[in-house]
Design an enzyme around this catalytic site. Structure first.
Site, PDB file in Angstrom:
ATOM      1  N   ARG A  35       1.127  -0.957  -0.447  1.00  0.00           N
ATOM      2  CA  ARG A  35       0.467  -0.240   0.160  1.00  0.00           C
ATOM      3  C   ARG A  35       0.794   1.501  -0.496  1.00  0.00           C
ATOM      4  O   ARG A  35      -0.147   2.393  -0.410  1.00  0.00           O
ATOM      5  CB  ARG A  35      -0.719  -0.124   1.310  1.00  0.00           C
ATOM      6  CG  ARG A  35      -2.079  -0.555   1.066  1.00  0.00           C
ATOM      7  CD  ARG A  35      -2.979  -1.302   2.194  1.00  0.00           C
ATOM      8  NE  ARG A  35      -4.595  -1.484   1.940  1.00  0.00           N
ATOM      9  CZ  ARG A  35      -4.664  -2.094   2.677  1.00  0.00           C
ATOM     10  NH1 ARG A  35      -4.669  -1.946   3.953  1.00  0.00           N
ATOM     11  NH2 ARG A  35      -5.919  -2.856   2.544  1.00  0.00           N
ATOM     12  N   LYS A 197     -16.170 -17.521   4.471  1.00  0.00           N
ATOM     13  CA  LYS A 197     -17.808 -17.972   5.313  1.00  0.00           C
ATOM     14  C   LYS A 197     -18.640 -17.415   3.737  1.00  0.00           C
ATOM     15  O   LYS A 197     -17.752 -16.558   2.850  1.00  0.00           O
ATOM     16  CB  LYS A 197     -18.335 -16.457   6.024  1.00  0.00           C
ATOM     17  CG  LYS A 197     -17.355 -17.321   7.537  1.00  0.00           C
ATOM     18  CD  LYS A 197     -18.038 -15.353   8.309  1.00  0.00           C
ATOM     19  CE  LYS A 197     -17.925 -16.641   9.740  1.00  0.00           C
ATOM     20  NZ  LYS A 197     -18.324 -14.626  10.525  1.00  0.00           N
ATOM     21  N   GLY A 353      -6.759  -8.904   0.806  1.00  0.00           N
ATOM     22  CA  GLY A 353      -6.893  -9.343   1.131  1.00  0.00           C
ATOM     23  C   GLY A 353      -5.445 -10.525   1.050  1.00  0.00           C
ATOM     24  O   GLY A 353      -4.085 -10.309   0.461  1.00  0.00           O
ATOM     25  N   GLY A 376     -12.909  -5.305   1.223  1.00  0.00           N
ATOM     26  CA  GLY A 376     -13.717  -4.632   1.076  1.00  0.00           C
ATOM     27  C   GLY A 376     -14.041  -3.823   0.497  1.00  0.00           C
ATOM     28  O   GLY A 376     -15.836  -4.398  -0.053  1.00  0.00           O
TER      29      GLY A 376
END
Length: 395
Positions: A35, A197, A353, A376
């Site tokens: 980043r 998930k 991620g 996200g």
């Protein structure tokens, strides 16, 4: 939306929202600088034009006030080396020190503000806090795609106080690459979804069913599908309340003509650790007391062939517990297949991620088309949601 290339920063103080939320070890050393390196082109353009840069970011999740371990001062040595010059630092982001240093900033200089989240008002999207930040600069540049899905003070609310609002190179690249995958990627298009998930990615999966030809489901979420289909999953991670949802996704994929691939076999363990006993079993045949921690060799072969034969690939989420070396085989195989598809002339987007970490740790970062810093934010964009940080640039 104004872009960095369309704006002349000469004589301007650019207040740039960057994403410096990087991992630090106990010695405050940066363990992944992706980043930090990403923002270099935007800041360099500002300085080259004859402007100055005021950088603002969050780091970690401080609990309502300053915390030493979350101070952005720890990344100053790295930034100084990266920019090849002294980086000025304000020990606050809206106080007297920040105002004085911003006011005294000369063209070509870079000022880093202290962690925005030392103020709870940042995450609350407080208008007055945003206004106090805004007085530091002449033009607002948003280059923090990773926080664009948050309506925070510095990522969205602040936009109302600027006539000149500019989209940074990172933000622009993220949007361009996401749109390319969604609208113009060549067929066959394949999405590889992993992670633990279904609930985290349900809207993404549903939206992608209208965009892709193949959908590969791996990682922890695959055990919910297996259980829904009547298979035995032992003590594998799953979401018992999402069984009907899993079945409905399978039906939707079928209706839309999307080939949905689930694991054929699994590497299982008798404990959640790298040194656990392990064996390979067919999917749906995991005995009690055991849990699936990776995809098996048959699945690796199938998934790899589908990915390597694709013209457009989205990969988001690992195939297993890849932080354990003994259960990283599936994730590494997917990374290699994505690399192969890209080398054949395909387009590949790595969705932030864990997938980004896997690609970068393997040294494949330059062998794929684009590695997102979004996480996200990228997922919400793929869900079809409006991102506040993007909307603020468009107003």
């Amino acid at each position: 939306m104004k872009t960095v290339d369309s704006f002349n920063f000469s004589g301007k103080k650019a207040l740039i929202r960057v994403d410096f939320n990087v991992p630090l070890n106990k010695s405050f050393e940066i363990t992944d600088d992706t980043r930090l390196k990403a923002v270099l082109p935007t800041v360099s353009k500002v300085l080259k034009d004859g402007g100055s840069a005021i950088l603002m970011s969050h780091l970690g999740r401080p609990k309502g006030g300053p915390e030493e371990k979350y101070s952005l001062k720890h990344i100053i040595p790295y930034l100084s080396k990266m920019f090849g010059q002294e980086i000025l630092f304000a020990d606050d982001c809206i106080g007297a020190d920040a105002k004085a240093k911003a006011a005294a900033l000369k063209p070509g200089q870079v000022l880093l503000l202290e962690n925005l989240r030392f103020y709870p008002e940042e995450e609350k999207g407080d208008v007055e806090f945003a206004k106090k930040l805004s007085v530091l600069g002449d033009v607002w540049v948003n280059d923090a795609f990773g926080t664009a899905h948050r309506a925070h003070a510095s990522t969205a609310v602040i936009g109302q106080f600027f006539k000149d609002k500019v989209c940074g190179y990172v933000m622009q690249a993220e949007l361009d690459n996401a749109n390319k995958l969604l609208t113009s990627g060549e067929k066959p298009r394949t999405a590889v979804m992993g992670g633990s998930k279904i609930s985290d990615k349900i809207l993404v999966i549903e939206n992608l069913l209208d965009k892709v030809d193949n959908l590969i489901i791996g990682g922890g979420m695959s055990y919910t599908f297996t259980k829904a289909l009547g298979g035995k999953i032992g003590k594998s991670i799953n979401e018992p309340d999402k069984l009907d949802l899993a079945l409905s996704l399978l039906e939707k994929a079928k209706t839309k003509g999307v080939k949905l691939y689930l694991p054929l076999d699994n590497i299982i363990a008798d404990d959640f650790s790298n040194d656990a006993k392990r064996q390979t079993v067919k999917t749906g045949e995991i005995p009690d007391g055991w849990e699936g921690l990776d995809i098996g060799p048959e699945t690796v072969k199938l998934f790899s062939e589908v990915v390597a034969g694709s013209k457009t690939v989205l990969w988001n989420g690992p195939m297993g517990v890849f932080e354990f070396a003994n259960f990283a085989t599936g994730t590494i195989a997917i990374a290699k297949a994505v690399k192969e598809a890209t080398q054949k002339g395909g387009y590949s987007l790595i969705g932030g991620g864990d997938s980004a970490a896997a690609i970068n740790n393997l040294g494949f970062g330059n062998d794929v088309s684009y590695v997102s810093t979004g996480g996200g934010a990228l997922l919400e964009y793929f869900e079809g949601k409006t991102l506040p940080g993007v909307a603020a640039l468009e107003k």
